[in-house]
Enzyme design. Structure first.
Site, PDB file in Angstrom:
ATOM      1  N   GLU A  65      -5.802  -4.803  10.365  1.00 31.79           N
ATOM      2  CA  GLU A  65      -4.788  -3.787  10.626  1.00 31.79           C
ATOM      3  C   GLU A  65      -5.127  -3.039  11.910  1.00 31.79           C
ATOM      4  O   GLU A  65      -5.936  -2.102  11.890  1.00 31.79           O
ATOM      5  CB  GLU A  65      -4.732  -2.786   9.470  1.00 31.79           C
ATOM      6  CG  GLU A  65      -4.420  -3.394   8.130  1.00 31.79           C
ATOM      7  CD  GLU A  65      -3.809  -2.379   7.170  1.00 31.79           C
ATOM      8  OE1 GLU A  65      -2.695  -2.616   6.723  1.00 31.79           O
ATOM      9  OE2 GLU A  65      -4.441  -1.341   6.905  1.00 31.79           O
ATOM     10  N   LYS A 111       0.138   4.247  -0.433  1.00 33.56           N
ATOM     11  CA  LYS A 111      -0.533   5.451   0.104  1.00 33.56           C
ATOM     12  C   LYS A 111      -0.270   6.656  -0.812  1.00 33.56           C
ATOM     13  O   LYS A 111      -0.096   6.475  -2.004  1.00 33.56           O
ATOM     14  CB  LYS A 111      -0.089   5.693   1.551  1.00 33.56           C
ATOM     15  CG  LYS A 111      -0.290   4.426   2.418  1.00 33.56           C
ATOM     16  CD  LYS A 111      -0.182   4.671   3.886  1.00 33.56           C
ATOM     17  CE  LYS A 111      -0.413   3.353   4.629  1.00 33.56           C
ATOM     18  NZ  LYS A 111      -0.419   3.498   6.068  1.00 33.56           N
ATOM     19  N   ASN A 146       0.870  -1.181   0.000  1.00 30.21           N
ATOM     20  CA  ASN A 146       0.000   0.000   0.000  1.00 30.21           C
ATOM     21  C   ASN A 146       0.906   1.229   0.000  1.00 30.21           C
ATOM     22  O   ASN A 146       1.443   1.597   1.040  1.00 30.21           O
ATOM     23  CB  ASN A 146      -0.892  -0.044   1.252  1.00 30.21           C
ATOM     24  CG  ASN A 146      -1.760   1.199   1.396  1.00 30.21           C
ATOM     25  OD1 ASN A 146      -1.825   2.030   0.485  1.00 30.21           O
ATOM     26  ND2 ASN A 146      -2.411   1.332   2.548  1.00 30.21           N
TER      27      ASN A 146
HETATM   28  P1  PGA Z   1       2.460   0.335   7.692  1.00 28.69           P
HETATM   29  O1  PGA Z   1       1.037   0.551   6.981  1.00 28.69           O
HETATM   30  O2  PGA Z   1       3.039  -0.948   7.141  1.00 28.69           O
HETATM   31  O3  PGA Z   1       3.270   1.526   7.317  1.00 28.69           O
HETATM   32  O4  PGA Z   1       2.198   0.245   9.159  1.00 28.69           O
HETATM   33  C1  PGA Z   1       0.168  -0.512   6.738  1.00 28.69           C
HETATM   34  C2  PGA Z   1      -1.097  -0.002   6.105  1.00 28.69           C
HETATM   35  O5  PGA Z   1      -1.582   1.068   6.495  1.00 28.69           O
HETATM   36  O6  PGA Z   1      -1.681  -0.651   5.207  1.00 28.69           O
END
Ligand code: PGA
Length: 259
Positions: free
Chosen positions: A171, A15, A13
């Site tokens: 999550e 983002k 992801n």
């Molecule tokens: P992170 O994010 O691995 O940076 O904790 C996971 C996500 O939000 O899908």
């Protein structure tokens, strides 16, 4: 039933990071490192603006493409939004829905997530339905109730034959981007609870085919132990997915377990 009826899925992801050129570069590196193995499903989820560039790079490899969100309606006067059909046209296979950042910053409700999920399934996109509790909810003992509401709410109206196209990502909100990871035991407890919930909503066979990913500060160091848990079928990776070598190492951990 053995977990090996489910193929591991490692999803990145990205983002709101990387422009189209940067996304294509990262995808090239990822495809070079893990695009030729077939034991583990690998997908990257860039921003909408990078989908086309990344699609060209991963074409013909074992890296598939996903989006981070979509609108529930098929088309129309929804300025600034993107439809399921538009994503399919750019060769997306997956779409992340109900990520905690969308629930928190954009006030997405379970009902909205559900509407999107049904549209995604109709449009041949595999939804990655994100669920997870906040620290406050965990500490107050409401965790499993919150997860239940999000799973039941998100899956309302999904038939048994469509269920295996749904991926669930657990999550814990307090573990996302914080460097704090749920211990493998903590994660397994919730994953098992989700599978039990699915068994109640559908049946054991249908529940056994659903992949449940863990997300929240997964990295090469903690991936092997997390992925070895009975009900953990992959990872949704944020921060570590922006570095090809770290992401590839997580895929490597899954490959090792699947071999
Ligand atoms: P992170 O994010 O691995 O940076 O904790 C996971 C996500 O939000 O899908």
């Amino acid at each position: 039933m053995s977990k090996y009826i489910r193929k591991y899925l490692i999803a990145g992801n990205w983002k709101m990071n990387l422009n189209a050129a940067e996304g294509a570069d990262l995808a090239k590196e990822v495809a070079g490192l893990v695009g030729h193995q077939t034991l583990v499903g690998v997908t990257v989820c860039p921003a909408f603006t990078s989908l086309e560039a990344v699609a060209k790079v991963v074409e013909g490899t074992n890296v598939s493409l996903g989006a981070q969100n979509m609108h529930a309606k098929a088309s129309g006067a929804y300025t600034g939004e993107v439809s399921a059909e538009m994503l399919r046209h750019l060769f997306c296979s997956f779409v992340i829905l109900g990520h905690s950042e969308r629930r928190e910053y954009f006030k997405e409700t379970d009902a909205e997530v559900n509407e999107k999920l049904l549209t995604a399934l109709d449009g041949n996109l595999k939804p990655i339905l994100c669920v997870g509790e906040t620290l406050e909810q965990r500490e107050s003992g409401a965790m499993l109730e919150v997860i239940k509401q999000q799973v039941e709410g998100g899956l309302a109206g999904v038939s048994k034959d469509k269920l295996e196209n749904v991926v669930i990502a657990y999550e814990p909100v307090w573990a996302i981007g914080t460097g704090k990871t749920a211990t493998p035991e903590m994660a397994q407890e919730v994953h098992a609870a989700i599978r039990k919930l699915l068994t109640g909503l559908y049946d054991e066979g249908a529940a056994a085919r659903v992949r449940i990913l863990y997300g929240g500060s997964m990295k090469p160091e903690n991936a092997p132990e997390l992925l070895a848990q009975t009900d953990i079928d992959g990872g949704l990776i944020g921060g570590a997915s922006l570095k090809a070598s770290a992401f590839a190492d997580i895929v490597g951990a899954a490959v090792k377990l699947a071999s």
